[in-house]
Each structure stands twice: as C-alpha cells, then as structure tokens.
Design an enzyme around this catalytic site. Structure first.
Site, PDB file in Angstrom:
ATOM      1  N   GLU A 167     -16.643  33.737  23.860  1.00 51.66           N
ATOM      2  CA  GLU A 167     -17.890  34.408  23.522  1.00 51.66           C
ATOM      3  C   GLU A 167     -18.884  34.295  24.662  1.00 51.66           C
ATOM      4  O   GLU A 167     -18.870  33.331  25.421  1.00 51.66           O
ATOM      5  CB  GLU A 167     -18.459  33.805  22.235  1.00 51.66           C
ATOM      6  CG  GLU A 167     -17.549  34.139  21.064  1.00 51.66           C
ATOM      7  CD  GLU A 167     -18.047  33.606  19.731  1.00 51.66           C
ATOM      8  OE1 GLU A 167     -17.614  34.140  18.705  1.00 51.66           O
ATOM      9  OE2 GLU A 167     -18.854  32.673  19.713  1.00 51.66           O
TER      10      GLU A 167
ATOM     11  N   CYS B 251     -13.506  23.560  24.066  1.00 55.23           N
ATOM     12  CA  CYS B 251     -14.048  22.452  24.847  1.00 55.23           C
ATOM     13  C   CYS B 251     -13.456  21.138  24.367  1.00 55.23           C
ATOM     14  O   CYS B 251     -13.475  20.834  23.174  1.00 55.23           O
ATOM     15  CB  CYS B 251     -15.567  22.399  24.767  1.00 55.23           C
ATOM     16  SG  CYS B 251     -16.240  21.182  25.926  1.00 55.23           S
TER      17      CYS B 251
ATOM     18  N   GLU C 207     -16.796  23.234  29.228  1.00 53.35           N
ATOM     19  CA  GLU C 207     -17.490  22.317  30.132  1.00 53.35           C
ATOM     20  C   GLU C 207     -17.210  22.792  31.565  1.00 53.35           C
ATOM     21  O   GLU C 207     -16.095  22.606  32.081  1.00 53.35           O
ATOM     22  CB  GLU C 207     -16.993  20.889  29.891  1.00 53.35           C
ATOM     23  CG  GLU C 207     -17.410  19.879  30.932  1.00 53.35           C
ATOM     24  CD  GLU C 207     -18.887  19.918  31.308  1.00 53.35           C
ATOM     25  OE1 GLU C 207     -19.747  19.837  30.419  1.00 53.35           O
ATOM     26  OE2 GLU C 207     -19.176  20.054  32.514  1.00 53.35           O
TER      27      GLU C 207
HETATM   28  N1  SAH Z   1     -20.576  22.074  28.084  1.00 54.77           N
HETATM   29  C1  SAH Z   1     -21.807  22.310  28.748  1.00 54.77           C
HETATM   30  C2  SAH Z   1     -22.279  23.725  28.636  1.00 54.77           C
HETATM   31  C3  SAH Z   1     -22.084  24.405  27.327  1.00 54.77           C
HETATM   32  S1  SAH Z   1     -22.974  23.697  25.956  1.00 54.77           S
HETATM   33  C4  SAH Z   1     -22.862  21.338  28.272  1.00 54.77           C
HETATM   34  O1  SAH Z   1     -22.641  20.625  27.299  1.00 54.77           O
HETATM   35  O2  SAH Z   1     -23.903  21.288  28.910  1.00 54.77           O
HETATM   36  C5  SAH Z   1     -24.577  24.412  26.270  1.00 54.77           C
HETATM   37  C6  SAH Z   1     -25.745  23.692  25.609  1.00 54.77           C
HETATM   38  O3  SAH Z   1     -25.696  23.870  24.192  1.00 54.77           O
HETATM   39  C7  SAH Z   1     -25.766  22.196  25.844  1.00 54.77           C
HETATM   40  O4  SAH Z   1     -27.015  21.802  26.354  1.00 54.77           O
HETATM   41  C8  SAH Z   1     -25.554  21.619  24.466  1.00 54.77           C
HETATM   42  O5  SAH Z   1     -26.187  20.382  24.366  1.00 54.77           O
HETATM   43  C9  SAH Z   1     -26.146  22.688  23.587  1.00 54.77           C
HETATM   44  N2  SAH Z   1     -25.689  22.638  22.209  1.00 54.77           N
HETATM   45  C10 SAH Z   1     -24.457  22.330  21.768  1.00 54.77           C
HETATM   46  N3  SAH Z   1     -24.412  22.377  20.421  1.00 54.77           N
HETATM   47  C11 SAH Z   1     -25.640  22.724  20.002  1.00 54.77           C
HETATM   48  C12 SAH Z   1     -26.213  22.954  18.712  1.00 54.77           C
HETATM   49  N4  SAH Z   1     -25.522  22.830  17.592  1.00 54.77           N
HETATM   50  N5  SAH Z   1     -27.506  23.308  18.652  1.00 54.77           N
HETATM   51  C13 SAH Z   1     -28.231  23.451  19.779  1.00 54.77           C
HETATM   52  N6  SAH Z   1     -27.742  23.272  21.010  1.00 54.77           N
HETATM   53  C14 SAH Z   1     -26.457  22.901  21.129  1.00 54.77           C
HETATM   54 FE1  SF4 Z   2     -20.177  21.661  23.326  1.00 55.43          FE
HETATM   55 FE2  SF4 Z   2     -20.941  21.365  25.887  1.00 55.43          FE
HETATM   56 FE3  SF4 Z   2     -20.260  19.225  24.370  1.00 55.43          FE
HETATM   57 FE4  SF4 Z   2     -18.387  20.960  25.154  1.00 55.43          FE
HETATM   58  S1  SF4 Z   2     -19.610  19.637  26.460  1.00 55.43           S
HETATM   59  S2  SF4 Z   2     -18.582  20.055  23.145  1.00 55.43           S
HETATM   60  S3  SF4 Z   2     -19.510  22.899  25.051  1.00 55.43           S
HETATM   61  S4  SF4 Z   2     -21.999  20.610  24.074  1.00 55.43           S
END
Ligand code: SAH
Ligand code: SF4
Length: 350
Positions: free
Chosen positions: A95, A115, A165
């Site tokens: 997505e 992930c 990630e």
């Molecule tokens: N894996 C990377 C990038 C993708 S996640 C990372 O973790 O940074 C992108 C962002 O979405 C991250 O900052 C994560 O903390 C946030 N995120 C994940 N789940 C979420 C949720 N349920 N509500 C709000 N933000 C969320």
């Molecule tokens: Fe979700 Fe980013 Fe954590 Fe992976 S690393 S599980 S995308 S918040």
C-alpha cells in the site's frame, strides 16, 4: 519478443539503461533520452518517447518492458487522501498513500511487503514479515501514483513511512532514492526507521542523502523493548549515540516520531525524560496519536487531546520543537500503522 523476464526499464540505473539501449543504438545520447523518459518524465510506455526514432522504439519493445506495479484498488478519504493497493508481478500487494498538503502532495511509499520488526502498535508489524521490494518496485509505486493522480511535474514530498522497515532493505531503498532524486530533491525525501543502527551509517554514506526520521515511541529502554522488540537488538543508548554521530546537512534536523498510546507512553514523566534523551541532537518531535484498529491493536488507544497537549507543552517548555500529527486518511485506514497489503474494498477501474 518481450517476456515476463524481459528487463524492466523501471528501476534500471543510468548505466543499466546505457547497456540495454547501447546494444541497439550505441550513441550515448539515445540511452540518456530513454533514461530521462523513464526516470524523469515517468513515461508509462515506449510509445510516449516521441523523440526516439520509431525503429528504436520497436526494437526496444522486443527486448525490454516498462512495468510499474498495478494499482488494484484506490480508496479515497477526507481531505483528498487516497490510499492505493499496488500489486507486483509475483502477486505481492503493498500500500501507498497520497496526501494533498499545502503547496505539495506527500506520497508515502512502502519498502517491504510486510514488516518483520513487529512493533505491537502497528498493523503492518502484527501481520508480519514480507519480502523486500526492489528499487524498481518502490520507484514504480511512485511512478504509478504520480501518473494516476496527474502529478507528473508537480511538487511532491516522498516519505518511506508505508509498509516495511527501509533500513532492512537498503539495496532497494538506495536505488529508489537514487531514482527519486531525479525529480524530487533529497531534502524532500524522508526515510523513517525503527532504529536499525548499522543501517544508519550506510544511509549517511549516500551521495544524495535523504532526511531521516526515527520512530522512538518510548523514553526508556524497557518501555521501548515492550513496544518495539527490535530495541532489544539495537538498544536506545546505542541508537541515540549513532544519531549523535549522524552527519546532518546545514539546517537539517532529525525527526523523532512518537506514537502516543493512552496509559502506555503518555505520562508527564515520559514528556520530561524525552528532552533529556534528545539533548545534543538537532531534532524535532512529531507526536502521532495512535491510529486505532479494533481487530489488530486491541486494547490500544490514543490519549485524549488534553493529555497530548500537556505532553507537547512539556516538550515545548524544554525548547524541543514539537508538532502533533493528526493523521490524514484515518477514514480509509490509510494512516500510519494501518497499512496491511490487502485489497479490502472494490477494485480500481482498469
Ligand atoms: N518502519 C519504519 C517506517 C514505516 S512505519 C518506522 O517504523 O519508522 C511509519 C510510522 O508509522 C512510524 O513512525 C510508526 O511509529 C508509525 N506507526 C506505526 N503504527 C502506528 C499506529 N497504529 N498509529 C500511528 N502511527 C503508527
Ligand atoms: Fe510498523 Fe515500522 Fe514497526 Fe515495521 S518498524 S512494525 S512498519 S512501525
């Protein structure tokens, strides 16, 4: 005759395109033209490459393809947000989201089809690992959405905040950043990581270095480990030390994302600890109220607005630059942590 395995020009580097085109027309400017069409003008077919001789287009059509992931679903939400499900040639669905902002559109891309990091507050993480996307597949998400939304030539920001990630897929992300940089300044590209420490040095070594966002989400090692199992492998103090050493261009700052969860990481004690942790790192903090999901994130909720404001107030009083991100796209489950790589609703028109 082109086949499923014919080389795809989408994702090919300048040198790879030079080799493919050079077999048919050795003049270097021809390869440069083809590269420009694919990487800068985001052409969807050889027919669009009107400044190439027809004979070259025909011979290219026999040996290469221009293939982006297929948009199989578009869900539109409030404020112009659009969430796309994109299918790759092996059936993997990811997505990506387009969010109109003031003066530009922000595109949120996926780097993996799932992930493995397994954060407990993230639907993508709960659903588990998925394969790495190639640079061409990531760049193809961008191309497909830019074309679909009529955005070619328009100002966009790109964030790697979709599924996956990015620092666990450095080859794919590096190639994608290289190709994106043809049309988007690296200052407008942000790679968000959960804190894969060795990946940071590799990101820092890139010629065209994108901006960095780090998902912090906790203020103690113990709390972080509970929320983000990866923290056991790359502890908070090591992560912060690596970030202190991260080279930043003039005026750049690291963004810390902090997903706020009621009763989990939203106390004033947390708020007071945060500035101390971040001392010495040019940064800003983005507070993200949790996007809930009754099915996958049972028991987790965003704090109320008062709690979030009080938390932000403590940071601001400690001279931390803080913003609250009231996520766009909640109504179409397009917001962070809600991307799951499944087609849920009706299909996109072909
Ligand atoms: N894996 C990377 C990038 C993708 S996640 C990372 O973790 O940074 C992108 C962002 O979405 C991250 O900052 C994560 O903390 C946030 N995120 C994940 N789940 C979420 C949720 N349920 N509500 C709000 N933000 C969320
Ligand atoms: Fe979700 Fe980013 Fe954590 Fe992976 S690393 S599980 S995308 S918040």
């Amino acid at each position: 005759m082109q086949t499923q395995t014919s080389p795809n020009l989408v994702g090919a580097s300048r040198a790879e395109i030079a080799a493919l085109v050079g077999d048919l027309d050795p003049r270097p400017y021809r390869a440069a033209q083809v590269y420009r069409w694919v990487a800068r003008r985001l052409a969807g077919s050889l027919d669009e490459m009107t400044n190439l001789p027809k004979s070259l287009r025909e011979s290219l059509a026999r040996s290469v393809v221009i293939r982006d992931p297929e948009i199989v679903e578009v869900r539109r939400g409030d404020e112009g947000t659009a969430k796309f499900a994109l299918a790759h040639s092996d059936g993997a669905v990811v997505e990506a989201v387009a969010m109109p902002m003031e003066g530009h559109t922000t595109l949120c891309l996926s780097s993996q089809a799932g992930c493995a990091v397994g954060c407990v507050f993230c639907v993508t993480g709960i659903l588990g690992a998925g394969r790495n996307l190639s640079g061409g597949e990531i760049f193809g998400q961008y191309r497909a959405i830019m074309r679909h939304q009529g955005l070619v030539g328009a100002p966009v920001n790109v964030v790697f905040m979709g599924m996956g990630e990015p620092l666990l897929n450095l080859p794919g992300v590096t190639r994608a950043v290289e190709l994106l940089s043809e049309t988007v300044s690296p200052r407008r590209i942000t790679v968000s990581t959960s804190g894969i420490v060795p990946g940071l040095a590799k990101l820092a070594a890139l010629d065209r270095r994108p901006k960095l966002a780090v998902s912090l989400n906790a203020t103690t090692q113990e709390q972080r480990e509970r929320l983000m199992p990866i923290a056991a492998r790359w502890p908070l103090d090591e992560l912060l030390a690596a970030l202190r050493a991260f080279p930043l261009e003039r005026g750049r700052r690291i963004t810390f994302e902090y997903v706020m969860m009621a009763g989990v990481n939203d106390t004033l004690e947390d708020a007071r600890r945060l500035p101390r942790l971040l001392r010495g790192i040019p940064c800003k903090v983005n507070l993200i109220p949790l996007n809930p999901d009754a099915r996958y994130l049972a028991g987790l909720a965003a704090p109320d607005e008062e709690t979030i404001s009080a938390f932000a107030g403590v940071l601001a009083a400690a001279h931390v630059n803080v913003t609250v991100r009231w996520s766009k796209g909640r109504d179409v489950a397009a917001a962070c942590g809600q991307l799951r790589g499944q087609v849920i609703g009706e299909r996109a028109a072909p």
